[in-house]
Motif scaffolding. Structure first.
Motif, PDB file in Angstrom:
ATOM      1  N   ALA A 125     -93.601  18.268  95.855  1.00 15.59           N
ATOM      2  CA  ALA A 125     -93.073  19.211  94.869  1.00 15.59           C
ATOM      3  C   ALA A 125     -93.531  18.788  93.485  1.00 15.59           C
ATOM      4  O   ALA A 125     -93.852  17.614  93.253  1.00 15.59           O
ATOM      5  CB  ALA A 125     -91.554  19.267  94.934  1.00 15.59           C
ATOM      6  N   TYR A 126     -93.563  19.750  92.574  1.00 14.50           N
ATOM      7  CA  TYR A 126     -93.842  19.412  91.183  1.00 14.50           C
ATOM      8  C   TYR A 126     -93.018  20.313  90.271  1.00 14.50           C
ATOM      9  O   TYR A 126     -92.568  21.396  90.669  1.00 14.50           O
ATOM     10  CB  TYR A 126     -95.339  19.545  90.853  1.00 14.50           C
ATOM     11  CG  TYR A 126     -95.835  20.959  90.726  1.00 14.50           C
ATOM     12  CD1 TYR A 126     -95.747  21.652  89.508  1.00 14.50           C
ATOM     13  CD2 TYR A 126     -96.391  21.624  91.814  1.00 14.50           C
ATOM     14  CE1 TYR A 126     -96.193  22.962  89.392  1.00 14.50           C
ATOM     15  CE2 TYR A 126     -96.848  22.929  91.700  1.00 14.50           C
ATOM     16  CZ  TYR A 126     -96.738  23.593  90.495  1.00 14.50           C
ATOM     17  OH  TYR A 126     -97.170  24.884  90.375  1.00 14.50           O
ATOM     18  N   ARG A 127     -92.814  19.848  89.039  1.00 10.90           N
ATOM     19  CA  ARG A 127     -92.166  20.671  88.016  1.00 10.90           C
ATOM     20  C   ARG A 127     -92.611  20.220  86.635  1.00 10.90           C
ATOM     21  O   ARG A 127     -93.007  19.068  86.422  1.00 10.90           O
ATOM     22  CB  ARG A 127     -90.649  20.586  88.109  1.00 10.90           C
ATOM     23  CG  ARG A 127     -90.057  19.281  87.605  1.00 10.90           C
ATOM     24  CD  ARG A 127     -88.545  19.335  87.530  1.00 10.90           C
ATOM     25  NE  ARG A 127     -87.981  18.025  87.199  1.00 10.90           N
ATOM     26  CZ  ARG A 127     -86.711  17.697  87.390  1.00 10.90           C
ATOM     27  NH1 ARG A 127     -85.876  18.567  87.907  1.00 10.90           N
ATOM     28  NH2 ARG A 127     -86.281  16.492  87.056  1.00 10.90           N
ATOM     29  N   PHE A 128     -92.543  21.131  85.699  1.00 13.62           N
ATOM     30  CA  PHE A 128     -92.762  20.838  84.290  1.00 13.62           C
ATOM     31  C   PHE A 128     -91.427  20.498  83.628  1.00 13.62           C
ATOM     32  O   PHE A 128     -90.362  20.930  84.081  1.00 13.62           O
ATOM     33  CB  PHE A 128     -93.380  22.042  83.581  1.00 13.62           C
ATOM     34  CG  PHE A 128     -94.834  22.248  83.885  1.00 13.62           C
ATOM     35  CD1 PHE A 128     -95.809  21.570  83.163  1.00 13.62           C
ATOM     36  CD2 PHE A 128     -95.236  23.118  84.895  1.00 13.62           C
ATOM     37  CE1 PHE A 128     -97.149  21.763  83.446  1.00 13.62           C
ATOM     38  CE2 PHE A 128     -96.577  23.312  85.179  1.00 13.62           C
ATOM     39  CZ  PHE A 128     -97.533  22.633  84.456  1.00 13.62           C
ATOM     40  N   ASN A 129     -91.514  19.738  82.536  1.00  9.89           N
ATOM     41  CA  ASN A 129     -90.360  19.442  81.702  1.00  9.89           C
ATOM     42  C   ASN A 129     -90.761  19.606  80.247  1.00  9.89           C
ATOM     43  O   ASN A 129     -91.861  19.197  79.848  1.00  9.89           O
ATOM     44  CB  ASN A 129     -89.862  18.001  81.921  1.00  9.89           C
ATOM     45  CG  ASN A 129     -89.436  17.748  83.347  1.00  9.89           C
ATOM     46  OD1 ASN A 129     -88.474  18.323  83.812  1.00  9.89           O
ATOM     47  ND2 ASN A 129     -90.170  16.882  84.051  1.00  9.89           N
ATOM     48  N   ALA A 130     -89.876  20.215  79.461  1.00 11.50           N
ATOM     49  CA  ALA A 130     -90.060  20.286  78.016  1.00 11.50           C
ATOM     50  C   ALA A 130     -89.190  19.218  77.383  1.00 11.50           C
ATOM     51  O   ALA A 130     -87.981  19.148  77.657  1.00 11.50           O
ATOM     52  CB  ALA A 130     -89.679  21.665  77.494  1.00 11.50           C
ATOM     53  N   LEU A 131     -89.771  18.382  76.566  1.00  9.70           N
ATOM     54  CA  LEU A 131     -89.049  17.260  75.982  1.00  9.70           C
ATOM     55  C   LEU A 131     -88.345  17.672  74.697  1.00  9.70           C
ATOM     56  O   LEU A 131     -88.614  18.720  74.114  1.00  9.70           O
ATOM     57  CB  LEU A 131     -90.027  16.114  75.701  1.00  9.70           C
ATOM     58  CG  LEU A 131     -90.847  15.615  76.896  1.00  9.70           C
ATOM     59  CD1 LEU A 131     -91.786  14.499  76.455  1.00  9.70           C
ATOM     60  CD2 LEU A 131     -89.944  15.166  78.032  1.00  9.70           C
ATOM     61  N   ASP A 132     -87.444  16.818  74.267  1.00 10.82           N
ATOM     62  CA  ASP A 132     -86.795  17.018  72.976  1.00 10.82           C
ATOM     63  C   ASP A 132     -87.877  17.042  71.899  1.00 10.82           C
ATOM     64  O   ASP A 132     -88.782  16.211  71.883  1.00 10.82           O
ATOM     65  CB  ASP A 132     -85.810  15.875  72.727  1.00 10.82           C
ATOM     66  CG  ASP A 132     -84.876  16.188  71.568  1.00 10.82           C
ATOM     67  OD1 ASP A 132     -84.833  17.358  71.143  1.00 10.82           O
ATOM     68  OD2 ASP A 132     -84.193  15.266  71.090  1.00 10.82           O
ATOM     69  N   GLY A 133     -87.794  18.020  71.030  1.00 10.52           N
ATOM     70  CA  GLY A 133     -88.821  18.158  70.008  1.00 10.52           C
ATOM     71  C   GLY A 133     -89.758  19.315  70.261  1.00 10.52           C
ATOM     72  O   GLY A 133     -90.553  19.678  69.388  1.00 10.52           O
ATOM     73  N   SER A 134     -89.674  19.892  71.456  1.00  7.65           N
ATOM     74  CA  SER A 134     -90.535  21.043  71.753  1.00  7.65           C
ATOM     75  C   SER A 134     -90.003  22.326  71.135  1.00  7.65           C
ATOM     76  O   SER A 134     -90.702  23.337  71.084  1.00  7.65           O
ATOM     77  CB  SER A 134     -90.695  21.213  73.264  1.00  7.65           C
ATOM     78  OG  SER A 134     -89.432  21.328  73.892  1.00  7.65           O
TER      79      SER A 134
END
Length: 651
Positions: A125-134
């Motif tokens: 499985a895979y997923r994207f993550n948006a970090l703090d600051g995006s």
């Protein structure tokens, strides 16, 4: 929350900057599955199983505004970790303990996004993550192309559009024949020969659901419903909406946040699909701090049988006397719940009961008999009256709600599911979603969501003849991998194909009686329906007593034998008792299997199988009892569309 956790972390130094090799490899804990990832203006990944390539140069990307997350990255660093832990789910659908074991590779891009890959022994499985600051941003699209190395056969739940109950047949179609105009909901299975894979998603929250279309060659390409900006109820409808305007983006969101997991579940043997837990393992952690009040169980359901009671001294229908009769029936057999389906309230207003219905009196009567009451509601009406309606249901003492006719999984509708789950949990109400998309992680975060539809189930027998034994032996390998399915089994009027007929008000199954009984062991739903009339169940005491004895949650599951579309033999344990269910396809079958999973000790086995005349009269069944042990073998004979079930009580 009840967790036993042991986590091992392996941190690896940052990888090279872009322009260097930027190739990364991840292996499953058993070393049999490998994922190769390349980040060079694009994120591409390939998967091999047992040294043989399965996927090659599959694509993963997010488009944020006009920006490709992959193309905008100027550097990448890698971090790896390995996780081993034992989970104790609040609602054990297959097992009371689940082993979680995976290796993870997280690639940190220098644009406030990361992508994580996980390799399990039974899938990736895979997923994207948006970090703090995006910051806040619109996801204009997500690119997910799954490219198979060889030609495969897709079991394709074809859809006409994004507004759907997701109740489809799984139509076999060669991958190479699917084009971008053919749309399918998830989950979807691809038979690649050496392995079968099921594609689905989990961790779906505040984001649209993923669908698939054909792609060039042997590929599948993701499609997503765009956010609904304007919709209204169709004329003279309390449930069906007209989508008037959609956005030019999928989701309005912002960081920090996690995007959904894209799952490729892998099985070398068909049976492995029936115990695959990736949908649960990749869901968000439980958010409900007190789950002890959640009571799985069985439900006497009114709608399928159209309240057709007989041998009573009152006029059956949507009225207080009828539902008290349902409660008496439920109490007699130890069923936990009854359901008040459509008709108990004035459509369009959950705060106004229909004539001849006193919900408080029904709930109070059920409390005296230890039978809870679940209330059906239309989603749009609940949305408008949520706080008032749920408060009233809780004040009445209702056990839960069945929410129906959502028919969408765009961003706002997905968020609606989460809002209902949370608000219901605050009032200690169970939830069953109908007219819904597939399970995608919500039930782990909010375990009061016990089941959902999104499956072509028994209700279709009221208006169609396509619910075949082969269909019943396909959905567990595909749809059930995503999570519990409210198929609503239990028909007591049974027919073979040559004497089946459609009757909306007096429906029947197109299978044998024993086939219907076996569903209670094989099909997973912690809130399991008894779809037929209490009068029919009272007439068929042996069948009803067996159904009543079957748990809806399990400590252990063993797949004795299984083949997609052909047969399933499942053994499940609850406490010291075992239950075995067998379902066959449209041909007469014979099977023999050992009971070595019983271990030590003797068991009293009571079984119900197809009678000698079940091939012509599908309701014919036989009840037998014998002593067995782990050294015993069992031989069973199934009629066309047949089945066999047994309860094994330890002596």
């Amino acid at each position: 929350m009840r967790w036993i956790t042991a986590v091992a972390l392996l941190l690896v130094a940052d990888g090279p900057a872009l322009g260097a090799d930027n190739k990364f490899r991840l292996q499953s804990p058993d070393g049999r599955t490998e994922v190769d990832v390349t980040v060079q203006g694009e994120i591409r990944y390939s998967v091999s199983v047992d040294g043989e390539p399965l996927l090659r140069d599959s694509l993963a990307d997010l488009l944020v505004g006009n920006m490709s997350v992959a193309k905008s990255a100027r550097s990448v660093s890698a971090r790896e970790r390995s996780v081993e832990r034992l989970l104790h789910p609040a609602v054990p659908e297959k097992f009371s303990q689940i082993r979680e074991s995976y290796n993870e590779l997280t690639l940190a891009l220098n644009n406030n996004f990361t992508i994580s890959f996980r390799a399990f022994d039974n899938g990736i499985a895979y997923r994207f993550n948006a970090l703090d600051g995006s910051g806040n941003f619109a996801v204009s699209d997500e690119l997910a192309e799954i490219r198979f190395v060889g030609s495969g056969l897709a079991y394709f739940p074809e859809e006409q559009g994004f507004v759907s109950h997701n109740e489809r047949a799984y139509l076999p179609a060669p991958l190479k024949e699917l084009d971008g105009q053919r749309l399918a909901s998830l989950p979807l299975l691809v038979d690649g020969g050496a392995v079968k894979v099921v594609i689905t998603e989990s961790g779906l929250r505040d984001y649209p659901g993923m669908w698939l279309a054909g792609s060039s060659g042997n590929g599948l390409s993701a499609r997503f419903p765009r956010r609904v900006l304007q919709a209204s109820l169709k004329e003279n409808s309390d449930r069906n909406q007209l989508i008037e305007r959609r956005a030019d983006y999928l989701a309005q969101t912002g960081g920090p946040r996690e995007f959904p997991w894209r799952i490729v579940a892998i099985a070398r043997e068909d049976a492995e699909l029936l115990t695959n837990q990736l949908s649960y393992l990749l869901a968000g952690e439980q958010q409900l701090t007190d789950a002890d009040w959640i009571r799985p169980g069985k439900v006497a359901w009114d709608w399928w049988n159209a309240n057709n009671l007989y041998g009573v001294d009152f006029e059956a229908g949507v009225n207080t006397e009828t539902y008290k009769y349902y409660i008496d029936f439920a109490a007699k057999y130890g069923l936990e719940y009854i359901l008040l389906d459509e008709g108990w309230y004035r459509l369009g207003n959950l705060l106004q009961e229909s004539e001849n219905i006193d919900v408080q009196a029904i709930i109070d009567y059920g409390r005296e008999k230890n039978v809870g009451v679940i209330l059906w509601v239309v989603w749009e009406t609940l949305e408008r009256q949520m706080d008032e309606a749920l408060d009233r249901f809780a004040d009445w003492g209702a056990a839960g709600i069945k929410v129906d006719f959502m028919q969408r999984d765009d961003q706002d509708m997905v968020s609606y599911y989460w809002r209902v789950a949370e608000q219901a949990a605050k009032r200690r109400l169970l939830v069953n979603f109908h007219g819904s998309y597939k399970p995608a992680g919500l039930r782990r975060a909010w375990p009061n969501v016990l089941t959902r539809e999104g499956v072509r189930g028994l209700e279709h027998n009221k208006w169609a003849d396509y619910i075949t034994p082969e269909h019943n032996l396909t959905i567990p390998f595909i749809r059930m991998l995503a999570g519990p399915m409210d198929y609503t089994p239990g028909a007591m009027v049974n027919a073979q194909p040559d004497n089946f007929h459609i009757s909306f008000a007096r429906p029947m199954s197109k299978t044998s009686r024993a086939h219907q009984l076996a569903m209670y062991v094989i099909y997973e739903s912690p809130l399991q329906m008894l779809a037929d009339s209490p009068s029919n169940y009272l007439r068929e005491a042996a069948s009803t007593e067996f159904i009543a004895s079957v748990p809806t949650v399990w400590d252990e599951t063993r797949i004795v034998s299984a083949k997609l579309g052909d047969h399933i033999i499942t053994a499940r344990r609850a406490g010291s008792d075992w239950f075995i269910g067998a379902m066959g396809n449209g041909e007469a079958r014979r099977f023999s299997f050992e009971l070595e999973f019983l271990g030590d000790g003797k068991y009293q086995m009571t079984s119900i199988g197809d009678g000698v005349n079940a091939a012509r009269y599908a309701g014919d069944h036989s009840v037998r009892s014998q002593m067995v042990s782990g050294d015993s073998s069992v031989k069973i004979a199934l009629a066309p569309g047949g089945g066999w079930v047994a309860k094994l009580e330890k002596i």
